[in-house]
Scaffold this motif. Structure first.
Motif, PDB file in Angstrom:
ATOM      1  N   GLY A  36       0.827  -1.211   0.000  1.00  0.00           N
ATOM      2  CA  GLY A  36       0.000   0.000   0.000  1.00  0.00           C
ATOM      3  C   GLY A  36       0.857   1.255   0.000  1.00  0.00           C
ATOM      4  N   LYS A  37       1.917   1.249   0.801  1.00  0.00           N
ATOM      5  CA  LYS A  37       2.797   2.425   0.845  1.00  0.00           C
ATOM      6  C   LYS A  37       3.492   2.620  -0.504  1.00  0.00           C
ATOM      7  CE  LYS A  37       3.628   2.274   5.822  1.00  0.00           C
ATOM      8  NZ  LYS A  37       4.480   1.743   6.903  1.00  0.00           N
ATOM      9  N   ARG A  38       3.913   1.528  -1.120  1.00  0.00           N
ATOM     10  CA  ARG A  38       4.570   1.641  -2.423  1.00  0.00           C
ATOM     11  C   ARG A  38       3.606   2.146  -3.497  1.00  0.00           C
ATOM     12  NH1 ARG A  38       8.957  -0.739  -4.190  1.00  0.00           N
ATOM     13  NH2 ARG A  38       8.210  -2.399  -5.541  1.00  0.00           N
ATOM     14  N   ALA A  39       2.350   1.740  -3.372  1.00  0.00           N
ATOM     15  CA  ALA A  39       1.356   2.176  -4.361  1.00  0.00           C
ATOM     16  C   ALA A  39       0.784   3.556  -4.027  1.00  0.00           C
ATOM     17  CB  ALA A  39       0.222   1.152  -4.428  1.00  0.00           C
ATOM     18  N   GLY A  40       1.028   4.041  -2.788  1.00  0.00           N
ATOM     19  CA  GLY A  40       0.429   5.305  -2.361  1.00  0.00           C
ATOM     20  C   GLY A  40      -1.058   5.185  -2.120  1.00  0.00           C
ATOM     21  N   MET A  41      -1.519   3.979  -1.719  1.00  0.00           N
ATOM     22  CA  MET A  41      -2.960   3.745  -1.530  1.00  0.00           C
ATOM     23  C   MET A  41      -3.222   3.029  -0.210  1.00  0.00           C
ATOM     24  SD  MET A  41      -4.172   2.121  -5.141  1.00  0.00           S
ATOM     25  CE  MET A  41      -4.034   3.015  -6.679  1.00  0.00           C
ATOM     26  N   PRO A  42      -4.389   3.293   0.412  1.00  0.00           N
ATOM     27  CA  PRO A  42      -4.805   2.449   1.532  1.00  0.00           C
ATOM     28  C   PRO A  42      -5.012   1.001   1.044  1.00  0.00           C
ATOM     29  CG  PRO A  42      -6.196   4.417   1.365  1.00  0.00           C
ATOM     30  CD  PRO A  42      -5.381   4.337   0.109  1.00  0.00           C
ATOM     31  N   VAL A  43      -4.824   0.038   1.949  1.00  0.00           N
ATOM     32  CA  VAL A  43      -4.920  -1.373   1.546  1.00  0.00           C
ATOM     33  C   VAL A  43      -6.292  -1.697   0.950  1.00  0.00           C
ATOM     34  CG1 VAL A  43      -4.980  -3.734   2.477  1.00  0.00           C
ATOM     35  CG2 VAL A  43      -3.071  -2.217   3.052  1.00  0.00           C
ATOM     36  N   TYR A  44      -7.382  -1.061   1.460  1.00  0.00           N
ATOM     37  CA  TYR A  44      -8.703  -1.404   0.916  1.00  0.00           C
ATOM     38  C   TYR A  44      -8.776  -1.116  -0.571  1.00  0.00           C
ATOM     39  CZ  TYR A  44     -10.156   3.525   0.991  1.00  0.00           C
ATOM     40  OH  TYR A  44     -10.247   4.873   0.751  1.00  0.00           O
ATOM     41  N   GLN A  45      -7.976  -0.137  -1.047  1.00  0.00           N
ATOM     42  CA  GLN A  45      -7.954   0.131  -2.484  1.00  0.00           C
ATOM     43  C   GLN A  45      -7.339  -1.035  -3.252  1.00  0.00           C
ATOM     44  OE1 GLN A  45      -9.496   2.285  -4.014  1.00  0.00           O
ATOM     45  NE2 GLN A  45      -9.588   4.249  -2.967  1.00  0.00           N
TER      46      GLN A  45
END
Ligand code: MG
Length: 432
Positions: A125-134
């Motif tokens: 999630g951090k690598r993607a810049g997104m919350p895990v639910y995304q």
């Protein structure tokens, strides 16, 4: 070659394919288990570090009764197995770690796997810049409904407790009541119980199933006649009674329309579920103690339960839980992940990210962490208006202050860290 081939268009050549052109290679450089007890409850959190200092992940590995066994599994066995691996390979790391011990499953190894698995989802999630639910497919709801825990020493006290939660916005309330002179799960002892009165679960007192099963219908009769029918009511048997008494109790409670009745049987007695289904339509929640898919797959496939109630770190983390939730969706079974104080704030965040994404979400058990825990774990999910809310940060959204965590060492392992014994009047020990 036809004579006019010089006029043909150039043949198509696909460009070279780079699977992740924006992401430089990242490798796991350290795996450690952090022990802390800011609210006096032993918590274990796994931290996975990478060659990118700002890219690390946290996962819940809390098996509060046997925490040091999980620490050993993580630091002595999984750490050397994982250093140097690509943290993007969540599924392959789960599958290879799962079989690496040959003998597998159980709360110790599953909690160790969960610490790693959640930390890898946090990293992704951090690598993607997104919350895990995304990463799971996005939100289908704005927040997760929680149920509150009402209790008391008699029907009037439980009624007041339920009203208190209704007034602060809770729509779902679990109701547990003490049995006079008995050590009852989830309820305060009556004031007459002596020096331990007022504490939760006075375990040095005996416990008898018939006294309990005679009391519970009276509680729900009183509640429906006083607080009414708009609040959803829940109750936890906690596997304490002989199976046929649990079936009888579920039948008696049917008229009070519970949202669910939890853990009527122990995992050892799950073959009673078909008999339960033939006898009553009281909705059943089950699974707090499950650790193996052989325990829960038949109950879901045969539509014998209504809510799956596993403790996510005990089934090995987010990867297993998301598969379980998807499987449940096809059989009309809703999620009700276990969420007491012995799930770390990182584990509560994992519950929440699944709750936000899973269409077949049922209800979430919440826990109001005290200030110490919220300071050790910045980003602990917020609770308000009867719901748990996501902070929208990348990953799971929860961090850890390791220096502060170290100031809250584990309390003494009283009774060897065990759940205290519960015994019948004749001294027979029972499942807790
Ligand atoms: Mg329970």
């Amino acid at each position: 070659m036809p004579e006019n081939s010089a006029n043909w268009p150039e043949p198509f050549v696909a460009p070279a394919w780079d699977p992740c052109p924006a992401l430089p290679p990242v490798r796991i450089t350290n795996v450690k288990a952090i022990c802390t007890a800011p609210d006096g409850i032993r918590l274990v959190v796994v931290k996975i570090e990478t060659n990118e200092p700002e890219i690390y992940g946290l996962g819940c590995a809390t098996f509060t009764q046997r925490p040091l066994t999980v620490v050993t599994a993580v630091e002595e066995y999984l750490k050397p197995f994982l250093i140097g691996r690509d943290p993007d390979d969540i599924e392959d790391i789960y599958q290879t770690s799962f079989v690496s011990s040959y003998w597998r499953s159980g709360p110790v190894l599953n909690n160790a796997l969960s610490g790693v698995d959640m930390a890898l989802w946090d990293i992704k999630g951090k690598r993607a810049g997104m919350p895990v639910y995304q990463l799971l497919g996005g939100k289908v709801r704005k927040g997760a409904w929680l149920y509150a825990h009402a209790s008391g020493s008699d029907v009037k006290e439980v009624e007041e407790s339920v009203r208190h939660y209704m007034e602060q916005g809770d729509r779902y309330v679990r109701a547990q009541m003490a049995v006079p002179g008995m050590s009852t799960y989830g309820a305060k002892a009556p004031a007459s119980a002596g020096k331990s009165a007022g504490t939760l679960d006075v375990r040095q007192q005996p416990w008898e199933p018939t006294a309990y099963t005679a009391t519970v219908p009276k509680l729900f009769d009183h509640l429906r006649n006083t607080v009414g029918w708009e609040v959803e009511l829940l109750h936890d048997i906690h596997e304490r009674v002989p199976p046929i008494q649990a079936i009888n109790l579920a039948k008696e409670l049917e008229q009070y329309k519970l949202f669910f009745l939890e853990d009527p049987f122990s995992p050892e007695d799950i073959d009673y579920f078909p008999l339960m289904r033939q006898q009553t339509s009281t909705p059943i929640a089950m699974g707090e103690l499950f650790v193996n898919q052989a325990e829960y797959v038949p109950l879901i496939r045969d539509r014998l339960i209504d809510f799956i109630r596993v403790h996510i770190s005990d089934i090995a983390g987010i990867s297993m839980a998301r598969k379980m939730a998807a499987f449940c969706e096809f059989f009309g079974v809703r999620t009700a992940w276990h969420g007491p104080g012995d799930v770390s704030p990182v584990g509560h965040a994992a519950n929440l990210h699944l709750d936000l994404n899973c269409y077949n979400f049922g209800i979430q058990e919440g826990h109001e962490f005290k200030q110490n825990t919220r300071e050790v774990f910045p980003g602990t999910p917020e609770i308000r208006d009867g719901m748990m809310w996501c902070n929208e940060k990348p990953g799971l959204g929860v961090d850890i202050d390791e220096e502060l965590a170290a100031k809250f060492p584990f309390p003494d392992h009283a009774l060897n860290g065990a759940w205290p014994q519960v015994r019948r009047l004749d001294g027979t020990v029972i499942k807790p």
